[in-house]
Structure formats: structure tokens, C-alpha cells
Design a protein around this motif. Structure first.
Motif, short mmCIF file in Angstrom:
data_model
loop_
_atom_site.label_atom_id
_atom_site.label_comp_id
_atom_site.label_asym_id
_atom_site.label_seq_id
_atom_site.Cartn_x
_atom_site.Cartn_y
_atom_site.Cartn_z
N VAL A 165 0.86 -1.21 0.00
CA VAL A 165 0.00 0.00 0.00
C VAL A 165 0.88 1.24 0.00
N LYS A 166 1.91 1.22 0.82
CA LYS A 166 2.81 2.38 0.90
C LYS A 166 3.48 2.65 -0.45
N GLN A 167 3.93 1.58 -1.09
CA GLN A 167 4.60 1.75 -2.39
C GLN A 167 3.62 2.23 -3.46
N LEU A 168 2.39 1.72 -3.41
CA LEU A 168 1.37 2.19 -4.37
C LEU A 168 1.13 3.68 -4.18
N ASN A 169 1.07 4.08 -2.92
CA ASN A 169 0.82 5.49 -2.61
C ASN A 169 1.97 6.36 -3.12
N GLU A 170 3.17 5.83 -3.06
CA GLU A 170 4.34 6.59 -3.54
C GLU A 170 4.40 6.61 -5.07
N LYS A 171 4.06 5.48 -5.67
CA LYS A 171 4.22 5.38 -7.13
C LYS A 171 3.10 6.08 -7.91
N TYR A 172 1.89 5.99 -7.39
CA TYR A 172 0.74 6.57 -8.11
C TYR A 172 0.41 7.97 -7.59
N PRO A 173 -0.07 8.83 -8.47
CA PRO A 173 -0.42 10.18 -8.00
C PRO A 173 -1.65 10.21 -7.11
N SER A 175 -4.17 9.26 -3.92
CA SER A 175 -3.87 9.22 -2.50
C SER A 175 -4.47 7.94 -1.91
N ILE A 176 -3.63 7.17 -1.21
CA ILE A 176 -4.12 5.90 -0.64
C ILE A 176 -3.91 5.91 0.87
N VAL A 177 -4.98 5.70 1.58
CA VAL A 177 -4.95 5.67 3.04
C VAL A 177 -4.88 4.20 3.47
N SER A 178 -3.96 3.91 4.40
CA SER A 178 -3.69 2.52 4.75
C SER A 178 -4.33 2.14 6.09
N THR A 179 -4.93 0.96 6.11
CA THR A 179 -5.59 0.46 7.33
C THR A 179 -5.07 -0.93 7.69
N GLU A 207 4.53 -1.50 16.34
CA GLU A 207 5.52 -1.55 15.25
C GLU A 207 4.97 -0.90 13.97
N ILE A 208 3.71 -1.19 13.67
CA ILE A 208 3.09 -0.63 12.45
C ILE A 208 3.03 0.89 12.54
N ALA A 214 0.42 2.38 8.67
CA ALA A 214 -1.05 2.48 8.60
C ALA A 214 -1.53 3.64 9.46
N ASP A 215 -2.63 4.27 8.99
CA ASP A 215 -3.25 5.37 9.74
C ASP A 215 -4.43 4.88 10.57
N PHE A 216 -5.06 3.80 10.08
CA PHE A 216 -6.27 3.30 10.75
C PHE A 216 -6.08 1.84 11.14
N ALA A 217 -6.85 1.42 12.17
CA ALA A 217 -6.93 0.01 12.53
C ALA A 217 -8.39 -0.41 12.44
#
Ligand code: IZC
Ligand code: ZN
Length: 426
Positions: A165-173, A175-179, A207-208, A214-217
Motif C-alpha cells: 500500500v505504501k509503495q502504491l501510494n508513492e508510485k501513483y499520484p 492518494s491511498i490511506v492505509s488500514t 511496530e506498524i 497504517a493510519d487506521f486500525a
């Protein structure tokens, strides 16, 4: 004035209201639709919004003629399981035989079969597969997306999914929020030791957070998965660790997930097909957004849909999402969900547009950044090949997006038929 981009000749410009909070109840019925509009973009941000007549005198490096069509903010999909290995088309036959979703899971299929495939995939394989689905979401007008883990159920694979998810958020313009959805199912090796498994997942929160993965659980609170008490424990620990909270709540049985989410100040409670009257009352008195997933109800072949009418009429904030995942809702198309919301949830077009833009943004902590267009905001928008905003929920199952922009840059456009185009007058 010299702008980078001037979008002019807009038939209808959709401008959901930003009030600082999600739109609740009556507020969801209000939608500003500006006719014969135009707006300008510089440095990726909206710098001016006004009438098409005024725009005629403006200069810009690029002028985009919207051909009197509808332009809206980029759609926001606030609930997806974007990253996973494998597929589950073999479950279609089981569904046809009437085997319920939770029974498939109890037999070791469903989520658990995706867990196996996700464990066996490399990070690169997961990235490539998720990219494919992400690009399809974008091509349907979505520019802000929430994506969950939950197909690892152990440290290594959960972190692998979150890294994707993090890499997708970096590679694509986009915005992806990670849970983090570690407690998504109970691995067979923990049968009878569910609390031990929950403790293991709680042990990953710190650790996460430290690794900023991730921003959400989130937790799957459901009969045969995690109880209300287990969900409370997990979400409380997540809150202490600085996570925003989400919950898969009251999808099949009314366990009290809506009540729990509201009392904990969760950003959203999702599904809510079986939410109780008390749960709906508590949602309407809280800032927790009800994220409804009618595509899942449809795909699971259920008769009863979430009580969106009661939720809105009682004053709750409602958002809509695809729930894109390989088992219970296999579609990237948020426009299809808009149609189901009209047909099955009896939501009005205005409510639906608010639910896939500003309210969806609030459900994932992006209310200040996504879900509407305003001076100073990032210019994420979609040009739709329709003449009015009510047409999209009406004409269902197809893609109405013509072009998709993030920060004023085009990121997707429908391919024209070119020289094979039939002559037509429109
Ligand atoms: O893979 O079945 N409901 N989790 C809870 C899901 C659906 C995803 C899946
Ligand atoms: Zn889900």
C-alpha cells in the motif's frame, strides 16, 4: 491572469460542501451544482471557481473544454481490500448452492483461501496485482482510496501488504490511506485460542505505527469471527497507539458494532446491514461515518440492505464504498455502487454524490484534502461523459468517466475510437 489549467464550458460543476465535519442527515440533501461553470488550477491547486462567461477573458497554459458535461471532484472510495493474492471465482458455484459466506469461511475457504495465496505471493507480485485493480478504480473516477491489510494474519504477511500500500501510494499520484486489519479472520492454527491470536495482532500495532505503515486500525466484528468485547479491546489498544478507528460492524448479525464504533469515536462503522435502532441513534449523535457497502449485499445475494433511509433521516452521516475484495464484492467501480445506492438504499442523487465525495473523505480522515473542489484545494477531478449529475446513478453498470485528473494533471482518459469511429451527431 495566467493559470496552468482552465477547465471551462462545464455543464454542471459538482461542489459538495466542506463544513469541517461530515455531512449529516438533512445536510446530505444539499449539493451545490453550479451550471455553466469554470475553474482554474495553478501549481496543482484550484485557484479560482466561477462562471464560464467570466472565464472567457482568462489566459491559461492549457484550456480544457468540458463540452457542457458534468465535472465533479475525484471520487473517494473509503473501504477496499485492494491488496491480495489469488482469486476466488470457484466460490461462485458454492454460493449458487446456497452455502453462506460465513460457512465458506468456517470450511477454511473465503478469507482464509486468500490468506494462503497472499502469503505465497511476493511483494512484487502483490504490487503488480494491486496496481491492476487500482488503475481500474482510477479509470472509474476514484482518486482517493482506502486500502486494508488482513490477508496475512501474521506479522510478515501483514507488513508485506502494508508495504505494498505504501509503495502504491508513492508510485501513483492518487492518494491511498492505509488500514491495518490484522484481526480479519482467525487462522485455523489458533482455533480455540482466539484471544491469543487477538493479543498477537495487538502486539503488532506499535511496530506498524512506528514504521508509519497504517493510519487506521480495523477489525471484523461478526459471529464466528471477533466478538464485541474482543473488538473493543483491540480498538481501544489501537486508539492508545494513535490509530484512527474503523470496524466491520453488524454486517450479518446485529452484535452492537455501530454502538461500539460511536462510543469509541471511530472514524467509521462499515457495512451496518443489521445495525440496531439504538446503533443508528448513536451514530447520528456521533461523528462516526456510516460507510455503506451495497455492492457486498448485492454480491452476497441478500435481500435486506442497510437502512440508509433511516440512518440519514435520523441524522447520521453516510458514505458509500465498493468494499472491493476477492470474495464478497468483486468490483472496482464506485459508479455501480452509486446505482445500487439509488435502487436498493433509496438514497437521492444529492445524498449519493455527498456519500462518494466529502463524506467518504471524512470517513478516512481526508475531509480537508479530498472530496470537494475549492480554492486552495488539490485539483482532483473527473470529467464525466454525461449532461447532468443524476444520470450516473441512473445508467448503471458502465463507466461514465471521460477523463480523470489529480493535482490538475491528467492521469486517465478514455481511449477514443479514432479512425474506426462511426459518424454520429451529438
Ligand atoms: O476477502 O471476504 N467481509 N472481509 C469481511 C471480507 C468481506 C473480504 C473477503
Ligand atoms: Zn471489508
Amino acid at each position: 491572469m495566467d493559470f496552468d489549467l482552465l477547465v471551462h464550458n462545464i455543464g454542471q460543476l459538482i461542489l459538495p460542501a466542506y463544513t469541517g465535519k461530515s455531512l449529516k442527515g438533512e445536510e446530505m440533501k444539499q449539493l451545490t451544482v453550479k451550471e455553466s461553470a469554470a475553474f482554474a488550477v495553478s501549481d496543482g491547486k484550484v485557484t479560482w471557481i466561477g462562471s464560464d462567461a467570466e472565464a472567457k477573458s482568462f489566459n491559461a497554459k492549457v484550456k480544457l473544454d468540458a463540452e457542457e458535461k458534468v465535472v465533479s471532484p475525484g471520487l473517494v472510495d473509503p473501504h477496499t481490500h485492494l491488496v491480495f493474492g489469488g482469486t476466488r471465482e470457484h466460490e461462485l458455484a458454492l454460493k449458487q448452492e446456497g452455502v453462506p459466506y460465513l460457512e465458506i469461511l468456517a470450511r477454511g475457504g473465503g478469507i482464509l483461501s486468500t490468506v494462503e495465496a497472499t502469503k505465497n505471493a511476493t511483494l512484487q507480485e502483490l504490487f503488480d496485482k494491486a496496481s491492476f485493480h487500482l488503475e481500474r478504480m482510477v479509470s472509474h473516477g476514484t482518486t482517493t482510496i482506502e486500502a486494508k491489510s488482513g490477508y496475512g494474519l501474521e506479522r510478515e504477511t501483514e507488513l508485506k501488504q502494508l508495504r505494498v500500500v505504501k509503495q502504491l501510494n508513492e508510485k501513483y499520484p492518487v492518494s491511498i490511506v492505509s488500514t491495518f486489519l490484522g484481526p480479519h479472520a482467525i487462522p485455523p492454527s489458533y482455533n480455540g485460542k482466539e484471544n491469543e491470536f487477538l493479543q498477537d495482532m495487538m502486539g503488532l500495532l506499535e511496530e506498524i505505527k512506528e514504521k508509519n505503515l497504517a493510519d487506521f486500525a480495523d477489525i471484523f466484528c461478526e459471529t464466528g469471527v471477533f466478538s464485541i468485547e474482543q473488538s473493543r479491546l483491540f480498538l481501544q489498544r489501537a486508539k492508545e497507539n494513535g490509530f484512527g478507528l474503523k470496524i466491520h460492524a453488524d454486517e450479518i448479525d446485529p452484535l452492537g458494532g455501530a454502538e461500539l464504533a460511536s462510543s469509541l469515536g471511530a472514524a467509521s462503522a462499515d457495512h451496518l446491514v443489521a445495525a440496531s435502532d439504538e446503533g443508528i441513534r448513536m451514530l447520528s449523535e456521533s461523528e462516526t461515518v456510516a460507510v455503506l457497502l451495497p455492492g457486498t449485499t448485492f454480491y452476497l445475494g441478500k435481500e435486506h440492505y442497510a437502512r440508509a433511509r433511516k440512518m440519514i433521516d435520523d441524522g447520521a452521516a453516510v458514505a458509500l464504498a465498493t468494499d472491493f475484495n476477492p470474495g464478497s464484492c468483486v468490483t472496482e467501480n464506485l459508479q455501480l455502487i452509486m446505482s445500487l445506492a439509488a435502487l436498493k438504499l433509496k438514497m437521492t442523487s444529492e445524498e449519493i454524490w455527498n456519500a462518494v465525495t466529502i463524506n467518504a473523505a471524512h470517513a478516512i480522515g481526508k475531509g480537508e484534502l479530498a472530496g470537494t473542489l475549492d480554492v486552495g484545494r488539490q485539483a482532483d477531478f473527473v470529467v464525466w461523459d454525461v449532461q447532468n449529475y443524476k444520470y450516473i446513478p441512473y445508467h448503471y453498470g458502465v463507466n461514465h468517466a471521460k477523463s480523470v485528473y489529480v493535482s490538475g494533471q491528467i492521469i486517465w482518459e478514455r481511449m477514443p475510437f479514432g479512425k474506426f469511429q462511426l459518424s454520429r451527431s451529438r
